[in-house]
Design a protein around this motif. Structure first.
Motif, PDB file in Angstrom:
ATOM      1  N   LEU A   1       0.823  -1.199   0.000  1.00 20.46           N
ATOM      2  CA  LEU A   1       0.000   0.000   0.000  1.00 20.46           C
ATOM      3  C   LEU A   1       0.857   1.247   0.000  1.00 20.46           C
ATOM      4  O   LEU A   1       0.430   2.305  -0.398  1.00 20.46           O
ATOM      5  CB  LEU A   1      -0.908   0.001   1.241  1.00 20.46           C
ATOM      6  CG  LEU A   1      -1.862   1.191   1.414  1.00 20.46           C
ATOM      7  CD1 LEU A   1      -2.862   1.223   0.286  1.00 20.46           C
ATOM      8  CD2 LEU A   1      -2.545   1.133   2.742  1.00 20.46           C
ATOM      9  N   LYS A   2       2.121   1.146   0.426  1.00 24.11           N
ATOM     10  CA  LYS A   2       2.970   2.311   0.519  1.00 24.11           C
ATOM     11  C   LYS A   2       3.367   2.851  -0.843  1.00 24.11           C
ATOM     12  O   LYS A   2       3.908   3.932  -0.937  1.00 24.11           O
ATOM     13  CB  LYS A   2       4.226   1.966   1.317  1.00 24.11           C
ATOM     14  CG  LYS A   2       3.967   1.781   2.790  1.00 24.11           C
ATOM     15  CD  LYS A   2       3.443   3.029   3.437  1.00 24.11           C
ATOM     16  CE  LYS A   2       4.454   4.142   3.420  1.00 24.11           C
ATOM     17  NZ  LYS A   2       3.927   5.383   4.015  1.00 24.11           N
ATOM     18  N   GLY A   3       3.201   2.132  -1.898  1.00 23.25           N
ATOM     19  CA  GLY A   3       3.578   2.631  -3.205  1.00 23.25           C
ATOM     20  C   GLY A   3       2.631   2.131  -4.269  1.00 23.25           C
ATOM     21  O   GLY A   3       1.876   1.194  -4.053  1.00 23.25           O
ATOM     22  N   PRO A   4       2.640   2.763  -5.420  1.00 28.47           N
ATOM     23  CA  PRO A   4       1.751   2.329  -6.489  1.00 28.47           C
ATOM     24  C   PRO A   4       2.308   1.114  -7.192  1.00 28.47           C
ATOM     25  O   PRO A   4       3.373   0.619  -6.869  1.00 28.47           O
ATOM     26  CB  PRO A   4       1.763   3.546  -7.425  1.00 28.47           C
ATOM     27  CG  PRO A   4       3.138   4.113  -7.239  1.00 28.47           C
ATOM     28  CD  PRO A   4       3.478   3.873  -5.791  1.00 28.47           C
ATOM     29  N   VAL A   5       1.560   0.636  -8.171  1.00 32.80           N
ATOM     30  CA  VAL A   5       2.088  -0.400  -9.041  1.00 32.80           C
ATOM     31  C   VAL A   5       3.372   0.134  -9.664  1.00 32.80           C
ATOM     32  O   VAL A   5       3.428   1.265 -10.117  1.00 32.80           O
ATOM     33  CB  VAL A   5       1.065  -0.751 -10.134  1.00 32.80           C
ATOM     34  CG1 VAL A   5       1.672  -1.711 -11.137  1.00 32.80           C
ATOM     35  CG2 VAL A   5      -0.181  -1.347  -9.501  1.00 32.80           C
ATOM     36  N   GLU A   6       4.438  -0.669  -9.655  1.00 33.25           N
ATOM     37  CA  GLU A   6       5.725  -0.210 -10.156  1.00 33.25           C
ATOM     38  C   GLU A   6       5.612   0.133 -11.628  1.00 33.25           C
ATOM     39  O   GLU A   6       5.230  -0.699 -12.430  1.00 33.25           O
ATOM     40  CB  GLU A   6       6.756  -1.318  -9.984  1.00 33.25           C
ATOM     41  CG  GLU A   6       7.818  -1.175  -8.895  1.00 33.25           C
ATOM     42  CD  GLU A   6       8.100   0.215  -8.356  1.00 33.25           C
ATOM     43  OE1 GLU A   6       8.783   0.994  -9.021  1.00 33.25           O
ATOM     44  OE2 GLU A   6       7.659   0.516  -7.252  1.00 33.25           O
ATOM     45  N   MET A   7       5.950   1.350 -11.964  1.00 33.91           N
ATOM     46  CA  MET A   7       5.943   1.792 -13.358  1.00 33.91           C
ATOM     47  C   MET A   7       7.366   2.176 -13.746  1.00 33.91           C
ATOM     48  O   MET A   7       7.849   3.238 -13.351  1.00 33.91           O
ATOM     49  CB  MET A   7       5.002   2.985 -13.552  1.00 33.91           C
ATOM     50  CG  MET A   7       3.540   2.672 -13.381  1.00 33.91           C
ATOM     51  SD  MET A   7       2.477   4.101 -13.779  1.00 33.91           S
ATOM     52  CE  MET A   7       2.807   4.318 -15.518  1.00 33.91           C
ATOM     53  N   PRO A   8       8.049   1.336 -14.490  1.00 34.12           N
ATOM     54  CA  PRO A   8       9.416   1.674 -14.898  1.00 34.12           C
ATOM     55  C   PRO A   8       9.461   2.842 -15.864  1.00 34.12           C
ATOM     56  O   PRO A   8      10.505   3.470 -16.024  1.00 34.12           O
ATOM     57  CB  PRO A   8       9.906   0.382 -15.570  1.00 34.12           C
ATOM     58  CG  PRO A   8       8.662  -0.319 -16.011  1.00 34.12           C
ATOM     59  CD  PRO A   8       7.623   0.010 -14.988  1.00 34.12           C
ATOM     60  N   ALA A   9       8.349   3.141 -16.516  1.00 31.29           N
ATOM     61  CA  ALA A   9       8.293   4.236 -17.477  1.00 31.29           C
ATOM     62  C   ALA A   9       6.849   4.701 -17.607  1.00 31.29           C
ATOM     63  O   ALA A   9       5.924   3.995 -17.211  1.00 31.29           O
ATOM     64  CB  ALA A   9       8.834   3.779 -18.832  1.00 31.29           C
ATOM     65  N   PRO A  10       6.626   5.898 -18.138  1.00 31.95           N
ATOM     66  CA  PRO A  10       5.256   6.384 -18.326  1.00 31.95           C
ATOM     67  C   PRO A  10       4.496   5.545 -19.347  1.00 31.95           C
ATOM     68  O   PRO A  10       5.086   4.871 -20.196  1.00 31.95           O
ATOM     69  CB  PRO A  10       5.462   7.819 -18.846  1.00 31.95           C
ATOM     70  CG  PRO A  10       6.864   8.173 -18.507  1.00 31.95           C
ATOM     71  CD  PRO A  10       7.633   6.897 -18.536  1.00 31.95           C
ATOM     72  N   VAL A  11       3.169   5.612 -19.254  1.00 31.36           N
ATOM     73  CA  VAL A  11       2.301   5.000 -20.260  1.00 31.36           C
ATOM     74  C   VAL A  11       1.285   6.043 -20.699  1.00 31.36           C
ATOM     75  O   VAL A  11       1.020   7.012 -19.982  1.00 31.36           O
ATOM     76  CB  VAL A  11       1.558   3.753 -19.721  1.00 31.36           C
ATOM     77  CG1 VAL A  11       2.527   2.679 -19.300  1.00 31.36           C
ATOM     78  CG2 VAL A  11       0.629   4.135 -18.576  1.00 31.36           C
ATOM     79  N   CYS A  12       0.729   5.846 -21.864  1.00 28.38           N
ATOM     80  CA  CYS A  12      -0.281   6.776 -22.370  1.00 28.38           C
ATOM     81  C   CYS A  12      -1.582   6.566 -21.597  1.00 28.38           C
ATOM     82  O   CYS A  12      -2.087   5.443 -21.506  1.00 28.38           O
ATOM     83  CB  CYS A  12      -0.501   6.551 -23.862  1.00 28.38           C
ATOM     84  SG  CYS A  12      -1.673   7.724 -24.597  1.00 28.38           S
ATOM     85  N   LEU A  13      -2.119   7.637 -21.031  1.00 29.98           N
ATOM     86  CA  LEU A  13      -3.400   7.565 -20.322  1.00 29.98           C
ATOM     87  C   LEU A  13      -4.551   7.871 -21.278  1.00 29.98           C
ATOM     88  O   LEU A  13      -5.543   7.148 -21.324  1.00 29.98           O
ATOM     89  CB  LEU A  13      -3.409   8.548 -19.154  1.00 29.98           C
ATOM     90  CG  LEU A  13      -4.739   8.710 -18.406  1.00 29.98           C
ATOM     91  CD1 LEU A  13      -5.157   7.397 -17.751  1.00 29.98           C
ATOM     92  CD2 LEU A  13      -4.643   9.823 -17.370  1.00 29.98           C
ATOM     93  N   ILE A  14      -4.404   8.952 -22.040  1.00 28.31           N
ATOM     94  CA  ILE A  14      -5.435   9.343 -23.001  1.00 28.31           C
ATOM     95  C   ILE A  14      -4.769   9.507 -24.357  1.00 28.31           C
ATOM     96  O   ILE A  14      -3.920  10.383 -24.540  1.00 28.31           O
ATOM     97  CB  ILE A  14      -6.140  10.644 -22.580  1.00 28.31           C
ATOM     98  CG1 ILE A  14      -6.785  10.477 -21.195  1.00 28.31           C
ATOM     99  CG2 ILE A  14      -7.185  11.054 -23.609  1.00 28.31           C
ATOM    100  CD1 ILE A  14      -7.370  11.751 -20.640  1.00 28.31           C
ATOM    101  N   GLU A  15      -5.145   8.669 -25.276  1.00 25.43           N
ATOM    102  CA  GLU A  15      -4.541   8.689 -26.614  1.00 25.43           C
ATOM    103  C   GLU A  15      -5.278   9.678 -27.508  1.00 25.43           C
ATOM    104  O   GLU A  15      -6.498   9.764 -27.499  1.00 25.43           O
ATOM    105  CB  GLU A  15      -4.611   7.288 -27.219  1.00 25.43           C
ATOM    106  CG  GLU A  15      -4.021   7.186 -28.612  1.00 25.43           C
ATOM    107  CD  GLU A  15      -4.196   5.807 -29.217  1.00 25.43           C
ATOM    108  OE1 GLU A  15      -3.807   5.623 -30.374  1.00 25.43           O
ATOM    109  OE2 GLU A  15      -4.743   4.925 -28.515  1.00 25.43           O
TER     110      GLU A  15
END
Length: 681
Positions: free
Chosen positions: A360-374
């Motif tokens: 709970l202390k951190g979000p899902v690990e994201m090694p890099a950004p992803v597109c939220l709204i294309e």
């Protein structure tokens, strides 16, 4: 030998002298169970219907429902059953003796609580009546957990990660009441309502409410109506005579439990019944001696004991073939000693889970950004489901920082710095707009516990190749709607041209409305309640901050640039329009100016340059900017301060984009109501 348990058996008893005893017959049953197994424990005050709920989950009567005359010996009963969704999996139900709500933490129920938490894959906390922080704070046992169960700091990034990667999911079962789950008249989903209750108690770090958020990786809420309308003993009633509403609610819980991840321990591998038995014996021994349970040592013992044999098991327990009578031992018949180490057997195969539980202390690990709204080729906006899935896995409150501005002004560089990364969001090095749509990066917030920082990098506005001003307006509006801090990034100075380039703010009344009704609104007053704080970042600033011969701050420079002209006429109205909107819609304003970072040639490879290769003034200005954003940006809220979690943010994104795609104007007042429709569709 494998066996089906026709009924529960005593697993653990805590004697009056504090000794924690285990039942050899129950241990023998555990030894025969191969992985994977799901362990569901239930804990809560006496006579709140814990045993009856487990019987409903099992589909038959087994656990004895207590009454005023029932013995109050603290203990745990165990019932092993096949998982009806997958008979290769074993479902283990653990029923604990209820505690008196006025018991102190030091009472015998504390070891029972610790065992029920450590042994389970899902922990059910069962209470009756309305839910408040005060009710949850009666679970004082959770406060003692970090003192009794520990990990060496070298094994985890920080103390805040101490147990959250080991403990089970926390599910609060609220009985005999129809909760009114709403805030400001807007109906909420159960988990969002629980999040609002938990957030109320976060001010005291040592309260049970705060501890639950910090220690358990996820929290869910399940509400149950009255089981029946008569005064009969509920354990004597067949399930068909129970309230249909109650049984439907049981089915919802049952489906969630049966589909939950099987029991793991630290290394994310599914454990066997034999390993669960080893854990129980070691935990019981430590609790009897009032010693700290060091989980890293327990892991070593489990790995060692996993190599020993109990009896050959070439396949999971065959629930259809073996049927033996349950051995139900009374608490007094359980001997003090436990079993000696058994003979050797073959190691059991260990299946890896599809998902590794995150803290709970951190979000899902994201090694890099992803597109939220294309932003598709036809300038149609489309939400990326992968990004929504990431947000759905983030149950923490979120601080959302979005950056907007003309294309090729260096927005992505600042966002990478906020993420404490050299690279991430794409910078590009040409006159073309490099970021398309809105990109998202979730990282642990460096300055706030139990909070996720969501960074949104937007497509550059005014791209001549795109040539769609309306699309730019929607990108700007979405950045405003989703963020708690909006950064506007521009080049040069804040002159009239720079302010006029921010004409999108004057169009907000066309792209956003607050109320769903047709009543006339004071837009500025309404928008102020919902809009983010505003930060203007002026890049490659080449002027001296002086006004009328006196040094001024960047904030004073901004406010002077937003002064209105007096008098009437079309020219003054055109000049004042964007300034009036900025002043009215964004009452909280801040400005940062930045020197040019380096020479023109080096700027082309800005993301490759170290700080010592950049202009020292620019480096300091960037650090000051990041410090302000990280320390002053607030958690995203809607509806008079209701805190937005990652999951809510994902659904807000879907709600707003769906409204835009359908040709409607996003409405702030009805956004939360639309969330329930999205999740139930």
């Amino acid at each position: 030998m494998s066996s089906v348990m026709d009924g529960p058996v005593w697993l653990v008893q805590v004697s009056t002298d504090g000794a924690v005893r285990v039942n050899p017959a129950a241990l023998g049953t555990l030894d025969a169970i191969s992985p994977p197994l799901q362990v569901i424990s239930i804990f809560g005050p006496r006579q709140t219907g814990k045993s009856h709920l487990l019987n409903c989950l099992a589909g038959r009567t087994g656990f004895t429902v207590s009454n005023d005359t029932s013995p109050k010996d603290p203990g745990i009963k165990m019932w092993c059953l096949p998982n009806p969704l997958d008979k290769k999996q074993t479902l283990i139900l653990l029923d604990t003796e209820g505690f008196e709500e006025d018991w102190a933490v030091g009472e015998a129920c504390c070891p029972i609580f610790i065992l029920s938490v450590l042994l389970s894959s899902v922990f059910l906390y069962n209470t009756q009546g309305p839910i408040t922080c005060e009710v949850l704070n009666k679970l004082l046992h959770v406060v003692a957990l970090p003192n009794q169960v520990q990990l060496p700091s070298s094994d985890w990034p920080s103390e805040s990660f101490l147990l959250s990667g080991v403990l089970p999911a926390f599910m609060w079962c609220v009985r005999d009441v129809a909760l009114e789950m709403e805030i400001d008249g807007i109906e909420l989903l159960p988990n969002d309502y629980l999040a609002s209750i938990l957030n109320e108690g976060r001010d005291d770090d040592e309260s049970p409410t705060s501890m639950i958020q910090r220690l358990f990786p996820s929290q869910k809420l399940f509400n149950f109506c009255l089981t029946h309308g008569s005064g009969k003993d509920i354990e004597k009633l067949p399930h068909r005579q129970l309230s249909s509403c109650f049984m439907d609610q049981v089915e919802v819980l049952k489906t969630d439990l049966l589909r939950s991840e099987p029991k793991t321990f630290m290394d994310a591998a599914y454990i066997s019944g034999k390993e669960l038995r080893v854990m129980l014996e070691h935990f019981a021994d430590n609790l009897t001696r009032n010693s700290v349970i060091w989980l890293n040592k327990e892991k070593e013992e489990i790995e060692l004991m996993a190599q020993l044999s109990i009896g050959e098991m070439e396949s999971p327990m065959d629930w259809d073939c073996f049927h033996t009578e349950a051995v139900v031992e009374s608490p007094s018949s359980i001997p003090h000693q436990s079993l000696d180490p058994p003979p050797r057997v073959q190691d059991q195969p260990r299946k890896q889970p599809l998902l590794v539980r995150t803290s709970l202390k951190g979000p899902v690990e994201m090694p890099a950004p992803v597109c939220l709204i294309e932003n598709t080729k036809g300038n149609e906006l489309k939400v990326n489901q992968e990004a929504v899935d990431i947000l759905n896995a983030t149950e923490q409150p979120v601080v959302v920082v979005a950056i907007v501005g003309l294309y090729r002004t260096g927005k992505s560089y600042l966002m990478n710095k906020l993420a404490a990364k050299q690279t991430g969001f794409s910078l590009g090095a040409t006159i073309q707009s490099h970021t398309k749509g809105i990109w998202m990066w979730c990282v642990p917030h460096p300055c706030r516990d139990n909070c996720t920082l969501v960074l949104l990098d937007t497509e550059g506005l005014g791209d001549v190749e795109k040539g769609d001003q309306k699309n730019d307006s929607w990108i700007f509006a979405l950045a405003v709607l989703l963020s708690s801090t909006l950064v506007y990034n521009s080049m040069g100075t804040i002159n009239n041209q720079a302010v006029e380039s921010l004409h999108y703010v004057t169009e907000l009344t066309e792209t956003i409305k607050v109320k769903s009704s047709g009543e006339v609104e004071d837009a500025s007053a309404e928008f102020m309640r919902f809009f983010p704080s505003f930060v203007w970042a002026v890049r490659d600033f080449h002027l001296e901050l002086f006004l009328d011969g006196k040094a001024i701050s960047a904030d004073e420079y901004l406010e002077n640039s937003l002064k209105l002209k007096t008098g009437i006429g079309p020219k003054n109205a055109l000049y004042n329009a964007p300034r009036e909107c900025i002043r009215k819609y964004f009452p909280s304003r801040k400005c940062f100016v930045f020197d040019q970072p380096s020479s023109k040639e080096k700027i082309k490879k800005l993301e490759e340059l170290r700080d010592d290769e950049l202009d020292p003034g620019f480096v300091k200005q960037t650090r000051d900017f990041c410090s302000h954003i990280l320390n002053h940006s607030q958690i995203k809220t809607i509806n008079e301060g209701f805190k937005v979690t990652g999951r809510l943010l994902g659904n807000l994104t879907l709600t707003y984009v769906d409204a835009i795609r359908s040709g409607k104007v996003p409405c702030l007042e009805s956004a939360v109501s639309a969330l329930a429709q999205i999740e139930n569709s």
